[in-house]
Motif scaffolding. Structure first.
Motif, PDB file in Angstrom:
ATOM      1  N   GLY A   1       1.044  -0.786  -0.187  1.00  0.00           N
ATOM      2  CA  GLY A   1       0.025  -0.014  -0.076  1.00  0.00           C
ATOM      3  C   GLY A   1       0.967   1.151   0.315  1.00  0.00           C
ATOM      4  O   GLY A   1       0.974   2.065  -0.923  1.00  0.00           O
ATOM      5  N   MET A   2       2.303   1.289   0.991  1.00  0.00           N
ATOM      6  CA  MET A   2       2.830   2.651   0.227  1.00  0.00           C
ATOM      7  C   MET A   2       3.215   2.553  -0.195  1.00  0.00           C
ATOM      8  O   MET A   2       3.147   3.658  -1.151  1.00  0.00           O
ATOM      9  CB  MET A   2       3.859   2.133   1.812  1.00  0.00           C
ATOM     10  CG  MET A   2       3.640   1.962   3.324  1.00  0.00           C
ATOM     11  SD  MET A   2       5.064   1.744   4.049  1.00  0.00           S
ATOM     12  CE  MET A   2       6.860   2.998   4.648  1.00  0.00           C
ATOM     13  N   ARG A   3       3.377   1.823  -1.577  1.00  0.00           N
ATOM     14  CA  ARG A   3       4.410   1.484  -2.424  1.00  0.00           C
ATOM     15  C   ARG A   3       3.633   2.333  -3.375  1.00  0.00           C
ATOM     16  O   ARG A   3       3.455   3.393  -4.066  1.00  0.00           O
ATOM     17  CB  ARG A   3       4.479   0.803  -2.875  1.00  0.00           C
ATOM     18  CG  ARG A   3       6.246   0.379  -2.282  1.00  0.00           C
ATOM     19  CD  ARG A   3       6.749  -1.168  -3.446  1.00  0.00           C
ATOM     20  NE  ARG A   3       5.734  -2.336  -3.437  1.00  0.00           N
ATOM     21  CZ  ARG A   3       5.887  -2.729  -4.734  1.00  0.00           C
ATOM     22  NH1 ARG A   3       6.308  -2.904  -5.525  1.00  0.00           N
ATOM     23  NH2 ARG A   3       5.155  -3.754  -4.476  1.00  0.00           N
ATOM     24  N   LYS A   4       2.462   1.900  -3.810  1.00  0.00           N
ATOM     25  CA  LYS A   4       1.090   2.387  -4.148  1.00  0.00           C
ATOM     26  C   LYS A   4       0.665   3.631  -4.108  1.00  0.00           C
ATOM     27  O   LYS A   4       0.330   4.828  -5.418  1.00  0.00           O
ATOM     28  CB  LYS A   4      -0.501   1.375  -4.663  1.00  0.00           C
ATOM     29  CG  LYS A   4       0.562  -0.006  -4.943  1.00  0.00           C
ATOM     30  CD  LYS A   4      -1.587  -0.999  -4.374  1.00  0.00           C
ATOM     31  CE  LYS A   4      -0.727  -2.106  -5.260  1.00  0.00           C
ATOM     32  NZ  LYS A   4      -2.030  -3.524  -5.518  1.00  0.00           N
ATOM     33  N   SER A   5       0.922   3.893  -2.880  1.00  0.00           N
ATOM     34  CA  SER A   5       0.356   5.735  -2.691  1.00  0.00           C
ATOM     35  C   SER A   5       1.439   6.649  -3.081  1.00  0.00           C
ATOM     36  O   SER A   5       1.364   7.629  -3.083  1.00  0.00           O
ATOM     37  CB  SER A   5       0.108   5.423  -1.136  1.00  0.00           C
ATOM     38  OG  SER A   5       1.222   5.698  -0.100  1.00  0.00           O
ATOM     39  N   GLY A   6       2.270   5.782  -3.084  1.00  0.00           N
ATOM     40  CA  GLY A   6       3.438   6.964  -4.228  1.00  0.00           C
ATOM     41  C   GLY A   6       4.289   7.391  -2.572  1.00  0.00           C
ATOM     42  O   GLY A   6       5.167   8.616  -3.104  1.00  0.00           O
ATOM     43  N   CYS A   7       3.990   6.828  -1.565  1.00  0.00           N
ATOM     44  CA  CYS A   7       4.879   6.518  -0.085  1.00  0.00           C
ATOM     45  C   CYS A   7       6.402   6.907  -0.472  1.00  0.00           C
ATOM     46  O   CYS A   7       6.773   5.416  -0.739  1.00  0.00           O
ATOM     47  CB  CYS A   7       4.085   6.270   1.484  1.00  0.00           C
ATOM     48  SG  CYS A   7       4.486   6.768   2.574  1.00  0.00           S
ATOM     49  N   GLN A   8       7.355   7.279  -0.239  1.00  0.00           N
ATOM     50  CA  GLN A   8       9.036   7.470  -0.027  1.00  0.00           C
ATOM     51  C   GLN A   8       8.564   6.010   1.076  1.00  0.00           C
ATOM     52  O   GLN A   8       8.944   6.523   2.099  1.00  0.00           O
ATOM     53  CB  GLN A   8       9.535   8.919   0.110  1.00  0.00           C
ATOM     54  CG  GLN A   8      10.485   8.512  -0.367  1.00  0.00           C
ATOM     55  CD  GLN A   8      10.952   8.072  -1.323  1.00  0.00           C
ATOM     56  OE1 GLN A   8      10.637   8.547  -1.527  1.00  0.00           O
ATOM     57  NE2 GLN A   8      12.303   7.089  -1.526  1.00  0.00           N
ATOM     58  N   LEU A   9       9.414   5.105   0.307  1.00  0.00           N
ATOM     59  CA  LEU A   9      10.385   4.079   1.804  1.00  0.00           C
ATOM     60  C   LEU A   9      11.110   4.105   2.189  1.00  0.00           C
ATOM     61  O   LEU A   9      12.216   4.862   0.740  1.00  0.00           O
ATOM     62  CB  LEU A   9       9.700   2.737   0.511  1.00  0.00           C
ATOM     63  CG  LEU A   9       8.732   2.455  -0.065  1.00  0.00           C
ATOM     64  CD1 LEU A   9       9.102   1.309  -1.092  1.00  0.00           C
ATOM     65  CD2 LEU A   9       7.485   1.626   1.456  1.00  0.00           C
ATOM     66  N   ASP A  10      11.555   3.515   3.476  1.00  0.00           N
ATOM     67  CA  ASP A  10      12.948   4.254   4.069  1.00  0.00           C
ATOM     68  C   ASP A  10      13.300   3.072   4.141  1.00  0.00           C
ATOM     69  O   ASP A  10      12.748   1.976   4.172  1.00  0.00           O
ATOM     70  CB  ASP A  10      12.361   5.215   4.726  1.00  0.00           C
ATOM     71  CG  ASP A  10      11.536   4.742   5.601  1.00  0.00           C
ATOM     72  OD1 ASP A  10      11.040   3.595   6.156  1.00  0.00           O
ATOM     73  OD2 ASP A  10      10.975   5.991   6.764  1.00  0.00           O
ATOM     74  N   LEU A  11      14.480   3.128   5.069  1.00  0.00           N
ATOM     75  CA  LEU A  11      15.123   1.740   5.481  1.00  0.00           C
ATOM     76  C   LEU A  11      13.986   0.759   6.035  1.00  0.00           C
ATOM     77  O   LEU A  11      14.505  -0.079   6.687  1.00  0.00           O
ATOM     78  CB  LEU A  11      16.823   2.470   5.938  1.00  0.00           C
ATOM     79  CG  LEU A  11      17.078   1.244   6.552  1.00  0.00           C
ATOM     80  CD1 LEU A  11      17.892   0.145   5.523  1.00  0.00           C
ATOM     81  CD2 LEU A  11      18.455   1.674   7.803  1.00  0.00           C
ATOM     82  N   VAL A  12      13.145   1.845   7.144  1.00  0.00           N
ATOM     83  CA  VAL A  12      13.364   0.842   8.228  1.00  0.00           C
ATOM     84  C   VAL A  12      11.855   0.025   7.987  1.00  0.00           C
ATOM     85  O   VAL A  12      11.136  -0.170   8.155  1.00  0.00           O
ATOM     86  CB  VAL A  12      12.057   1.914   9.636  1.00  0.00           C
ATOM     87  CG1 VAL A  12      11.318   1.181  10.160  1.00  0.00           C
ATOM     88  CG2 VAL A  12      13.731   2.895  10.403  1.00  0.00           C
TER      89      VAL A  12
END
Length: 174
Positions: free
Chosen positions: A149-160
């Motif tokens: 869902g993070m990827r699809k929302s365009g949220c910037q993925l981080d190390l955590v």
């Protein structure tokens, strides 16, 4: 120590500001002094200083660290009842409180749904805390779903984001 400095300010007739209270609240969070954090929020109001988002979010996290999710929920509900739209940082604080209290992964998922319904654009810390709550309870499929869902929302993925998801899937023997 922070509480003593706050008292010393008053004795010196120096009026604490919202920034001062936020600093003391930060110390409360780090030391799991949830009751004192709640006392400070009440004190701010008594002195005519409305607690800002930073103060309330820090108090929510202090309650989470102190394993008093019920108190964090009370603050959350207070924010909602005030008519204020909770910000991403408030969702992150509440999801973090859920993460630190075993078995609260369903509430963390519900927060993500609430944010979507309220059209709040969440950042990685909000998603990561919810995914961490799922991961800690062995709910790897939900951690993976949140990551997706993070990827699809365009949220910037981080190390955590990656580490939480990797940890969750490793526990699944995926």
């Amino acid at each position: 120590l922070a509480a003593h400095l706050l008292s010393a300010m008053r004795l010196s007739r120096v009026e604490p500001s919202t920034v001062t209270y936020n600093a003391v609240l930060g110390a409360c969070e780090k030391s799991a002094q949830w009751a004192f954090a709640l006392q400070l929020v009440a004190e701010m109001r008594a002195f005519g200083l409305p607690p800002d988002d930073v103060a309330l979010n820090t108090a929510i996290r202090a309650c989470g660290v102190g394993k008093h999710l019920d108190r964090a929920i009370a603050l959350w509900e207070e924010i909602q009842q005030s008519g204020a739209k909770p910000a991403d940082s408030t969702f992150a604080a509440m999801a973090s409180a859920c993460e630190k209290n075993a078995g609260e992964w369903p509430r963390a998922l519900a927060l993500l749904c609430e944010a979507r319904l309220a059209a709040v654009q969440l950042s990685a810390p909000s998603y990561n805390a919810a995914a961490g709550a799922c991961e800690k309870q062995g709910r790897w499929e939900w951690s993976l779903h949140i990551f997706d869902g993070m990827r699809k929302s365009g949220c910037q993925l981080d190390l955590v984001s990656y580490c939480t998801t990797l940890s969750a899937t490793a526990a699944s023997r995926f």
